[in-house]
Design a protein around this motif. Structure first.
Motif, PDB file in Angstrom:
ATOM      1  N   UNK A 199      53.608  95.331 -15.157  1.00 49.58           N
ATOM      2  CA  UNK A 199      52.342  96.004 -14.874  1.00 49.58           C
ATOM      3  C   UNK A 199      52.196  96.309 -13.382  1.00 49.58           C
ATOM      4  N   UNK A 200      52.593  95.379 -12.540  1.00 57.21           N
ATOM      5  CA  UNK A 200      52.478  95.576 -11.096  1.00 57.21           C
ATOM      6  C   UNK A 200      53.345  96.742 -10.614  1.00 57.21           C
ATOM      7  N   UNK A 201      54.511  96.921 -11.221  1.00 57.68           N
ATOM      8  CA  UNK A 201      55.405  98.019 -10.831  1.00 57.68           C
ATOM      9  C   UNK A 201      54.804  99.394 -11.121  1.00 57.68           C
ATOM     10  N   UNK A 202      53.791  99.460 -11.940  1.00 59.82           N
ATOM     11  CA  UNK A 202      53.141 100.746 -12.223  1.00 59.82           C
ATOM     12  C   UNK A 202      52.520 101.341 -10.958  1.00 59.82           C
ATOM     13  N   UNK A 203      52.234 100.510  -9.961  1.00 62.50           N
ATOM     14  CA  UNK A 203      51.674 101.014  -8.702  1.00 62.50           C
ATOM     15  C   UNK A 203      52.627 101.996  -8.025  1.00 62.50           C
ATOM     16  N   UNK A 204      53.919 101.878  -8.323  1.00 62.79           N
ATOM     17  CA  UNK A 204      54.918 102.768  -7.720  1.00 62.79           C
ATOM     18  C   UNK A 204      54.914 104.164  -8.341  1.00 62.79           C
ATOM     19  N   UNK A 205      54.324 104.308  -9.524  1.00 57.10           N
ATOM     20  CA  UNK A 205      54.396 105.587 -10.232  1.00 57.10           C
ATOM     21  C   UNK A 205      53.036 106.209 -10.542  1.00 57.10           C
ATOM     22  N   UNK A 244      49.596 107.334  -8.848  1.00 53.60           N
ATOM     23  CA  UNK A 244      48.794 107.539  -7.641  1.00 53.60           C
ATOM     24  C   UNK A 244      47.366 107.008  -7.835  1.00 53.60           C
ATOM     25  N   UNK A 245      46.857 106.354  -6.803  1.00 56.89           N
ATOM     26  CA  UNK A 245      45.491 105.841  -6.853  1.00 56.89           C
ATOM     27  C   UNK A 245      45.372 104.460  -7.462  1.00 56.89           C
ATOM     28  N   UNK A 246      46.500 103.901  -7.901  1.00 57.02           N
ATOM     29  CA  UNK A 246      46.506 102.526  -8.394  1.00 57.02           C
ATOM     30  C   UNK A 246      46.776 101.630  -7.202  1.00 57.02           C
ATOM     31  N   UNK A 247      45.818 100.778  -6.886  1.00 55.81           N
ATOM     32  CA  UNK A 247      45.926  99.941  -5.703  1.00 55.81           C
ATOM     33  C   UNK A 247      46.323  98.517  -6.011  1.00 55.81           C
ATOM     34  N   UNK A 248      45.699  97.625  -5.307  1.00 54.37           N
ATOM     35  CA  UNK A 248      46.030  96.201  -5.393  1.00 54.37           C
ATOM     36  C   UNK A 248      45.874  95.683  -6.821  1.00 54.37           C
ATOM     37  N   UNK A 249      46.784  94.798  -7.192  1.00 61.45           N
ATOM     38  CA  UNK A 249      46.726  94.146  -8.495  1.00 61.45           C
ATOM     39  C   UNK A 249      46.879  92.644  -8.287  1.00 61.45           C
ATOM     40  N   UNK A 250      46.053  91.877  -8.967  1.00 60.47           N
ATOM     41  CA  UNK A 250      46.091  90.429  -8.874  1.00 60.47           C
ATOM     42  C   UNK A 250      46.225  89.869 -10.288  1.00 60.47           C
ATOM     43  N   UNK A 251      47.182  88.974 -10.478  1.00 56.49           N
ATOM     44  CA  UNK A 251      47.476  88.403 -11.787  1.00 56.49           C
ATOM     45  C   UNK A 251      47.446  86.887 -11.687  1.00 56.49           C
ATOM     46  N   UNK A 261      43.112  95.104 -11.591  1.00 56.69           N
ATOM     47  CA  UNK A 261      43.789  96.198 -10.902  1.00 56.69           C
ATOM     48  C   UNK A 261      42.716  97.089 -10.301  1.00 56.69           C
ATOM     49  N   UNK A 262      42.870  97.418  -9.034  1.00 62.74           N
ATOM     50  CA  UNK A 262      41.927  98.303  -8.359  1.00 62.74           C
ATOM     51  C   UNK A 262      42.447  99.736  -8.408  1.00 62.74           C
ATOM     52  N   UNK A 263      41.555 100.658  -8.759  1.00 65.63           N
ATOM     53  CA  UNK A 263      41.873 102.082  -8.780  1.00 65.63           C
ATOM     54  C   UNK A 263      40.937 102.802  -7.822  1.00 65.63           C
ATOM     55  N   UNK A 264      41.476 103.786  -7.111  1.00 69.28           N
ATOM     56  CA  UNK A 264      40.673 104.545  -6.155  1.00 69.28           C
ATOM     57  C   UNK A 264      39.547 105.311  -6.847  1.00 69.28           C
ATOM     58  N   UNK A 265      39.849 105.842  -8.033  1.00 69.86           N
ATOM     59  CA  UNK A 265      38.892 106.695  -8.752  1.00 69.86           C
ATOM     60  C   UNK A 265      39.021 106.472 -10.254  1.00 69.86           C
ATOM     61  N   UNK A 266      38.036 106.974 -10.985  1.00 68.47           N
ATOM     62  CA  UNK A 266      38.106 106.943 -12.451  1.00 68.47           C
ATOM     63  C   UNK A 266      39.277 107.786 -12.940  1.00 68.47           C
ATOM     64  N   UNK A 267      39.576 108.867 -12.248  1.00 68.94           N
ATOM     65  CA  UNK A 267      40.716 109.706 -12.636  1.00 68.94           C
ATOM     66  C   UNK A 267      42.025 108.930 -12.525  1.00 68.94           C
ATOM     67  N   UNK A 268      42.173 108.119 -11.487  1.00 71.84           N
ATOM     68  CA  UNK A 268      43.386 107.309 -11.334  1.00 71.84           C
ATOM     69  C   UNK A 268      43.481 106.285 -12.462  1.00 71.84           C
ATOM     70  N   UNK A 269      42.365 105.645 -12.784  1.00 72.03           N
ATOM     71  CA  UNK A 269      42.344 104.681 -13.890  1.00 72.03           C
ATOM     72  C   UNK A 269      42.703 105.369 -15.198  1.00 72.03           C
ATOM     73  N   UNK A 277      52.688 102.633 -18.771  1.00 72.92           N
ATOM     74  CA  UNK A 277      51.603 101.709 -19.097  1.00 72.92           C
ATOM     75  C   UNK A 277      51.596 101.414 -20.582  1.00 72.92           C
ATOM     76  N   UNK A 278      51.872 102.416 -21.394  1.00 75.13           N
ATOM     77  CA  UNK A 278      51.917 102.210 -22.848  1.00 75.13           C
ATOM     78  C   UNK A 278      52.967 101.152 -23.197  1.00 75.13           C
ATOM     79  N   UNK A 279      54.131 101.211 -22.547  1.00 73.32           N
ATOM     80  CA  UNK A 279      55.191 100.233 -22.799  1.00 73.32           C
ATOM     81  C   UNK A 279      54.750  98.836 -22.346  1.00 73.32           C
ATOM     82  N   UNK A 280      54.253  98.737 -21.119  1.00 70.49           N
ATOM     83  CA  UNK A 280      53.810  97.447 -20.585  1.00 70.49           C
ATOM     84  C   UNK A 280      52.638  96.899 -21.398  1.00 70.49           C
TER      85      UNK A 280
END
Length: 102
Positions: free
Chosen positions: A26-32, A34-41, A60-68, A77-80
Motif C-alpha cells: 500500500x505504501x508503494x502506491x505513493x510512487x504511482x 499523484x497527490x497521495x502523501x504520507x502514510x502511517x501503518x 493515508x493523506x491525500x492532497x485532494x478528493x480527486x487524488x483519493x 490499489x485494487x490488487x493491494x
C-alpha cells in the motif's frame, strides 16, 4: 487534505510478516498516484479498549478528493486492497473505512 483512515481486524492466522508486506504494498502506491502523501501503518496501541476488534490500521493523506478518488480506482490499489481484504476476518466485514477532511 483528506485523511483516509482504515481500521483492520486481521485473521488470527495472518502473520506479522504478511501484515508488513500488505503495508509495504500500500505504501508503494505513493510512487504511482499523484497527490497521495504520507502514510502511517501500525498496530492499535490505544489504552481505551474501544477498537471493537480492530487490532491494526492505517492513515493515508491525500492532497485532494480527486487524488483519493484516483487511488480508489487505481489498478495497483485494487490488487493491494484485495490482499488486505483476504487477510481480514470476514473479508470486507473486517475493515472499517472513514475519510475526513476535504
Amino acid at each position: 487534505m483528506i485523511q483516509h483512515i482504515v481500521l483492520c481486524r486481521f485473521r488470527e492466522d495472518v502473520s506479522s510478516s504478511e501484515i508488513a508486506a500488505i503495508w509495504q504494498e500500500l505504501d508503494r502506491l505513493r510512487d504511482v498516484i499523484p497527490g497521495m502523501g504520507r502514510a502511517t501503518f501500525g498496530e492499535n496501541t490505544s489504552p481505551e479498549a474501544l477498537g471493537r476488534g480492530h487490532g491494526h490500521g492505517f492513515v493515508i493523506e491525500f492532497d485532494t478528493a480527486m487524488a483519493r478518488d484516483a487511488y480508489l480506482v487505481h489498478p495497483k490499489h485494487k490488487v493491494a486492497g484485495s490482499r488486505l481484504v483476504a487477510a481480514c476476518e470476514g473479508g470486507v466485514d473486517g475493515i472499517t473505512v472513514v475519510d475526513i477532511g476535504g
